[in-house]
Design a protein around this motif. Structure first.
Motif, PDB file in Angstrom:
ATOM      1  N   PRO A  77       0.831  -1.208   0.000  1.00  0.00           N
ATOM      2  CA  PRO A  77       0.000   0.000   0.000  1.00  0.00           C
ATOM      3  C   PRO A  77       0.865   1.257   0.000  1.00  0.00           C
ATOM      4  O   PRO A  77       1.817   1.365   0.776  1.00  0.00           O
ATOM      5  CB  PRO A  77      -0.796  -0.113   1.304  1.00  0.00           C
ATOM      6  N   VAL A  78       0.547   2.191  -0.876  1.00  0.00           N
ATOM      7  CA  VAL A  78       1.342   3.413  -0.982  1.00  0.00           C
ATOM      8  C   VAL A  78       1.299   4.198   0.320  1.00  0.00           C
ATOM      9  O   VAL A  78       2.295   4.833   0.711  1.00  0.00           O
ATOM     10  CB  VAL A  78       0.840   4.270  -2.163  1.00  0.00           C
ATOM     11  N   GLU A  79       0.171   4.158   1.023  1.00  0.00           N
ATOM     12  CA  GLU A  79       0.070   4.931   2.265  1.00  0.00           C
ATOM     13  C   GLU A  79       1.086   4.485   3.307  1.00  0.00           C
ATOM     14  O   GLU A  79       1.526   5.277   4.144  1.00  0.00           O
ATOM     15  CB  GLU A  79      -1.345   4.837   2.826  1.00  0.00           C
ATOM     16  N   GLU A  80       1.482   3.219   3.263  1.00  0.00           N
ATOM     17  CA  GLU A  80       2.519   2.753   4.176  1.00  0.00           C
ATOM     18  C   GLU A  80       3.882   3.340   3.831  1.00  0.00           C
ATOM     19  O   GLU A  80       4.728   3.538   4.697  1.00  0.00           O
ATOM     20  CB  GLU A  80       2.605   1.220   4.147  1.00  0.00           C
ATOM     21  N   LEU A  81       4.086   3.616   2.549  1.00  0.00           N
ATOM     22  CA  LEU A  81       5.382   4.109   2.098  1.00  0.00           C
ATOM     23  C   LEU A  81       5.549   5.604   2.358  1.00  0.00           C
ATOM     24  O   LEU A  81       6.642   6.063   2.681  1.00  0.00           O
ATOM     25  CB  LEU A  81       5.557   3.821   0.601  1.00  0.00           C
TER      26      LEU A  81
END
Length: 817
Positions: A699-703
């Motif tokens: 998930p991009v939000e984790e990055l």
């Protein structure tokens, strides 16, 4: 048996006395055969290096003049006095007339043809005088253009009228040196009244554990009932099959069934076993009259253009589909006789090491020397062979067409037996350019009948088993370069100023040209420029980029992606890095676009002079930084990283069809500002097919929760060896801030080879090394903390090397806070 007598010795040359001026060149001077006028003058010290700075501009007079070459010879003692004697010209460049003992024996007008001429009646036993007068190719071509009319032709329009290497008139990557001379061997030939003229080999079918092959033997002369043909096929010294033909004709077809054939495969798909084919012509007393041998391979090849009602363009070898990973080939020197076997070997070894499986022989050069195709057979490099027509219209008057017929037939017969030869192609870009600039009806193109009637008709006669494609690009749409059918040339990127990131919009079925420019390596420029002119905006340097506004594109695309500096060393590093990133980006897209896209052929592998060009190996045979990016992205396994919706998808693209792969994925998340690894994790992976396998979704939000990042993904084998590595970054590198890493280097060398070890305290991006006497066998890599990178090196001149002698380049150093 045939007898040959070489005529390469004791040649002299001079300018034709009828040419006004140039008196210093009107005395007979020593020369080399094979050779060219330019190289002969250079060897004598009478002209400066044609490749140095802008010397090209001072040497145009050479091609405007007529030149004469001469030698003398005695009739060889071993030749029979009562048998005919032929003289064989394997290649004259180009417009010439030969005289023997003062009498004209032939007029030549095609450098792509060989000529055999019966000179029996004109020979004397001693001191035969052979003279060849070469006519200026420029004057000759212009005279035909004046006679028949100017055609639509890119660059020098007159070139279309002369059957000569078109690139010699100048191209957008090479200089204008329309050469003249005896560029291939000349020899005397004596043979029996009956002899073997041609030997062909075809694989008709492969089924189960058997293959059916066909041998074609063409015999010339008066065949009589006493003649016998013995055909044998051996592998590694062991006889596999033999047949005797007692009823011999001028054309003989022999079929043989081979049990458990060893199949020839392209690079990275299997081995390249080569059978020894021997054909012996005997008389009834078992005396050998003639003998011909070939190295051949058993394999089938198909090009599929439609599948399940949809257009496609895919190669099948031995009924197995192959994704094409190729490079375009241009002549490796402006002066062809300087193309040594060593040059070919090094370039094709590098191509194989770069995981290529196809070489496209471009149609503006030459039908290449036998050694090229022999190397391709041995290395598993398939050959896409253009006929020699490029970027323009060509005449169709009778004499021209008759000349083409002989040219095509000779070269097809010479090359037909090579297992590497995968496809014949009519021309390069003739139809596409006509469509773009002249008329939407490509059938109105002068020369159209050559590619759509003449050549395919001849191929049905002499090589019916091999695929033929009329033009590159071509398809069944109105626009020959339409992505919906056939193959394409992707030149919106770079030439039409489109950035390489836009490749995601390309949905081509097969891409046979695309590329991105960069300058040659620093060492190569030392012989081409004076030190004061080694500047990225210097006119002498810019002169070596032959594309109109080519240098503007270098700076435009460099400024779009990377920091710009005009410091010489830094400019070469950064522009070569940008080329590598561009090619990597395009190839990753097309490999990921399977099953739509089935191949990508880079423009171009090599150079013919020191240049700023699209090549990935420069004219001194030194790989550019981009070569190593290509080697990695053409590897059997690559990891791609794509942003889809709110996820990053990591996919393993595997081209090893029969391999079950077990290993692990390691991911490192790097904070940009500090360049510290803020997260890392490992995952086991197991792959048993060759499609694009999604091996991780993030998930991009984790990055993004930790700010701006760089993701580095690595795949390791089960014995912990790095298989492939890639990176993902949201913004362009020029907008990234990274601290400089501290990289430690240790040299561990032997006499000619050894290795160096590198360690870094921070992630170091696209590390490059330079020493003028050392070849580093890996460049442009990402080095992570805790890793020890070992790089093999070659030091052929045994030069003592200290760590301080090695220049180190790393992108971080240009992005420092």
């Amino acid at each position: 048996m045939k007898k040959k007598y070489d005529l390469s010795e004791n040649w002299t040359f001079k300018i034709d006395d009828n040419i006004g001026g140039y008196n210093e060149f009107k005395e007979w001077m020593k020369c080399e055969v094979p050779g060219t006028v330019h190289t002969d003058l250079l060897n004598l010290g009478l002209i400066e290096d044609p490749f140095f700075e802008d010397n090209e501009l001072e040497l145009g007079w050479i091609s405007e003049c007529d030149w004469i070459y001469k030698t003398s010879f005695d009739l060889p003692d071993e030749f029979e006095k009562d048998s005919p004697v032929l003289i064989v010209f394997e290649g004259l460049d180009t417009i010439a007339e030969a005289f023997l003992n003062g009498e004209s024996i032939y007029k030549f007008d095609n450098m792509f043809r060989s000529y055999k001429i019966d000179i029996t009646s004109k020979l004397v036993e001693k001191n035969n005088k052979l003279e060849i007068k070469f006519i200026s190719p420029i004057k000759y071509a212009k005279s035909l253009e004046d006679k028949h009319g100017k055609l639509y032709v890119e660059l020098n329009t007159e070139r279309a009228y002369i059957r000569k290497a078109q690139y010699s008139f100048g191209w957008d990557w090479g200089p204008s040196f329309p050469t003249m001379g005896v560029y291939k061997p000349i020899y005397l030939l004596q043979k029996d009244s009956v002899s073997i003229k041609n030997l062909k080999f075809n694989t008709l079918s492969i089924s189960g554990s058997k293959a059916m092959v066909e041998v074609g033997v063409e015999v010339e002369g008066a065949v009589n009932p006493d003649c016998i043909l013995e055909i044998s096929l051996s592998l590694k010294g062991q006889l596999i099959k033999e047949k005797t033909v007692k009823d011999v004709y001028n054309k003989n077809i022999i079929k043989m069934e081979i049990d458990k054939p060893a199949l020839w495969w392209p690079c990275c798909q299997g081995d390249q076993p080569l059978y020894s084919l021997s054909t012996v012509l005997k008389n009834k007393n078992e005396k050998i009259i003639d003998l011909e041998k070939r190295k051949v391979g058993i394999r089938t090849i198909e090009v599929i253009l439609e599948e399940n009602g949809e257009n496609t363009f895919k190669f099948f070898i031995n009924k197995k589909k192959i994704f094409i990973k190729g490079v375009n080939w241009i002549p490796t020197d402006s002066f062809l006789p300087r193309a040594s076997e060593e040059k070919y070997r090094k370039l094709f070894f590098l191509a194989k090491k770069a995981n290529c499986n196809m070489i496209r022989i471009w149609g503006g050069g030459v039908y290449e020397q036998d050694i090229l195709y022999k190397l391709c057979d041995e290395l598993g490099l398939m050959v896409w062979q253009d006929f020699m027509f490029a970027c323009g219209a060509y005449p169709e008057y009778d004499e021209f067409i008759e000349n083409i017929k002989i040219e095509v037939k000779q070269n097809v017969e010479r090359l037909q037996h090579h297992p590497s030869l995968a496809l014949w192609c009519g021309n390069n870009e003739c139809e596409w350019l006509w469509y773009q600039k002249k008329d939407k009806d490509i059938s109105k193109l002068p020369g159209y009948q050559i590619y759509h009637n003449l050549i395919p008709g001849l191929l049905k006669e002499v090589d019916p088993m091999r695929p033929y494609w009329p033009s590159s690009p071509s398809g069944n749409d109105e626009d020959p370069n339409d992505q919906n059918s056939g193959n394409t040339h992707q030149w919106n990127i770079w030439s039409n100023w489109v950035d390489y990131t836009e490749v995601i919009k390309d949905n081509s079925l097969f891409v046979s040209e695309f590329g991105f420019q960069a300058p040659a390596n620093k060492k190569t420029w030392t012989a081409a420029l004076s030190e004061k002119n080694m500047q990225c905006d210097n006119p002498m340097f810019v002169f070596h980029n032959k594309q109109v506004e080519g240098q503007k594109r270098i700076f435009q695309f460099l400024s779009d992606h990377l920091p710009v500096t005009c410091e010489w060393d830094d400019f070469i590093y950064l522009s070569q890095l940008n080329q590598g990133l561009a090619l990597k980006n395009c190839i990753e897209h097309w490999r990921s676009n399977s099953p739509v896209t089935k191949g990508a052929i880079i423009w171009q592998l090599n150079d013919c002079w020191p240049a700023v060009s699209w090549s990935i190996i420069d004219s001194d045979l030194i790989p550019k930084l981009s070569y190593f990016f290509v080697r990695n992205v053409f590897a059997p396994k690559i990891i791609t990283i794509e942003k889809e919706d709110s996820y990053l998808k990591l996919k393993l693209n595997n081209h090893n069809w029969d391999e079950v792969f077990t290993g692990c994925l390691k991911i490192h998340l790097i904070e940009q500002q500090s360049c510290k690894i803020i997260n890392d994790y490992t995952k086991e992976i197991h792959i048993n097919d060759c499609v694009n396998n999604t091996i991780q979704k993030i998930p991009v939000e984790e990055l993004v929760k930790n700010g701006k990042y760089i993701l580095v993904a690595s795949v390791y084998s089960k014995d912990d060896k790095l298989v492939c590595r890639n990176f993902f970054i949201e913004q362009r590198w020029k907008d990234v801030k990274l601290p400089k890493p501290k990289i430690d280097i240790e040299i561990k060398s032997g006499a000619e080879a050894g290795y160096i070890c590198l360690k870094s305290d921070l992630p170091a991006f696209f590390v490059d090394l330079y020493h003028p006497e050392i070849s580093f066998l890996d460049r442009g890599f990402i080095l992570l903390p805790g890793e020890e990178k070992r790089i093999m090196l070659k030091n052929k001149r045994h030069v003592p090397v200290e760590v301080d002698d090695i220049e180190l380049f790393v992108l971080n150093n240009y992005l420092d806070n």
